[in-house]
Design a protein around this motif. Structure first.
Motif, PDB file in Angstrom:
ATOM      1  N   ARG A 276       0.837  -1.197   0.000  1.00 41.13           N
ATOM      2  CA  ARG A 276       0.000   0.000   0.000  1.00 41.13           C
ATOM      3  C   ARG A 276       0.872   1.246   0.000  1.00 41.13           C
ATOM      4  O   ARG A 276       1.854   1.316   0.741  1.00 41.13           O
ATOM      5  CB  ARG A 276      -0.905  -0.016   1.222  1.00 41.13           C
ATOM      6  N   TYR A 277       0.542   2.204  -0.842  1.00 44.27           N
ATOM      7  CA  TYR A 277       1.250   3.481  -1.014  1.00 44.27           C
ATOM      8  C   TYR A 277       2.636   3.320  -1.645  1.00 44.27           C
ATOM      9  O   TYR A 277       3.487   4.202  -1.526  1.00 44.27           O
ATOM     10  CB  TYR A 277       1.368   4.261   0.293  1.00 44.27           C
TER      11      TYR A 277
ATOM     12  N   VAL B 137       7.795   3.318   0.032  1.00 49.94           N
ATOM     13  CA  VAL B 137       6.396   3.620   0.315  1.00 49.94           C
ATOM     14  C   VAL B 137       6.306   5.081   0.735  1.00 49.94           C
ATOM     15  O   VAL B 137       7.131   5.562   1.504  1.00 49.94           O
ATOM     16  CB  VAL B 137       5.871   2.692   1.438  1.00 49.94           C
TER      17      VAL B 137
ATOM     18  N   GLN C 133       3.893   7.134   2.739  1.00 51.71           N
ATOM     19  CA  GLN C 133       2.713   7.142   3.595  1.00 51.71           C
ATOM     20  C   GLN C 133       2.238   8.568   3.831  1.00 51.71           C
ATOM     21  O   GLN C 133       3.037   9.443   4.156  1.00 51.71           O
ATOM     22  CB  GLN C 133       3.006   6.494   4.943  1.00 51.71           C
TER      23      GLN C 133
ATOM     24  N   LYS D 264       0.780  11.775   5.688  1.00 45.43           N
ATOM     25  CA  LYS D 264       0.797  12.286   7.064  1.00 45.43           C
ATOM     26  C   LYS D 264      -0.571  12.826   7.418  1.00 45.43           C
ATOM     27  O   LYS D 264      -1.288  13.338   6.555  1.00 45.43           O
ATOM     28  CB  LYS D 264       1.793  13.449   7.193  1.00 45.43           C
TER      29      LYS D 264
END
Length: 178
Positions: free
Chosen positions: A113-114, A169, A171, A173
């Motif tokens: 994911r991401y 990745v 992610q 914030k």
């Protein structure tokens, strides 16, 4: 009216399927020796010669591939499934306000994911950043999910394929959505 709608849809479909589309989710800055090196460029590892390598991408033969950029020399090293090459014009990934970049362990082409994609291949497949320890360095390579391998080749070193590697990745914030 029906013909106009069909034509518009067909044009949209063709434009969407063009190989070598760039990633637009992250912030990339053009780079070469004539541009100042950005202080917020993302570090990706180190090469066998002891240089830090930064995360980059290059356009090569209708593909967009991950690259290992050495700031001191202004050269970006990259590889496809078969060979390696180098370029003096590239894009650098820079830190965004709403994204934390980190490396996540992965294997066998698992989609994380991401995961940061640099762009697409000639087959319109997304190409991701991966890295692995090899030949005295922590090197960035190309991850094609269909191949299920992180492919790394650096100058005179042999082509290596890893089924266990790390994926970059980005992610979000504070609940940021992309």
């Amino acid at each position: 009216m029906y013909k106009v709608a069909c034509i518009v849809f067909a044009l949209f479909a063709v434009a969407s399927a063009v190989p070598s589309a760039f990633d637009t989710e992250h912030v990339w800055k053009a780079g070469n020796l004539s541009y100042p090196f950005p202080g917020n460029a993302i570090l990706g590892g180190f090469d066998p010669y002891g240089y830090n390598i930064y995360i980059g991408r290059v356009k090569y033969s209708n593909t967009i591939l991950p690259a290992r950029v050495v700031a001191e020399t202004g050269v970006a090293y990259f590889n496809n499934q078969l060979t390696s090459s180098k370029a003096t014009s590239y894009d650098l990934l820079v830190a965004g306000r709403n994204v934390n970049y980190l490396w996540v362990r992965s294997f066998d082409g698992l989609y994380e994911r991401y995961a940061v994609s640099v762009g697409t291949s000639v087959y319109n497949e997304r190409v991701f950043m991966c890295r692995a320890k090899t030949d005295g360095g922590l090197l960035i390579g190309s991850l094609f999910l269909s191949e299920k391998l992180c492919i790394i080749k650096h100058e005179t070193l042999a082509l290596r394929k890893f089924d266990k590697y790390e994926v970059l990745v980005g992610q979000p914030k504070n609940g940021t959505v992309f």
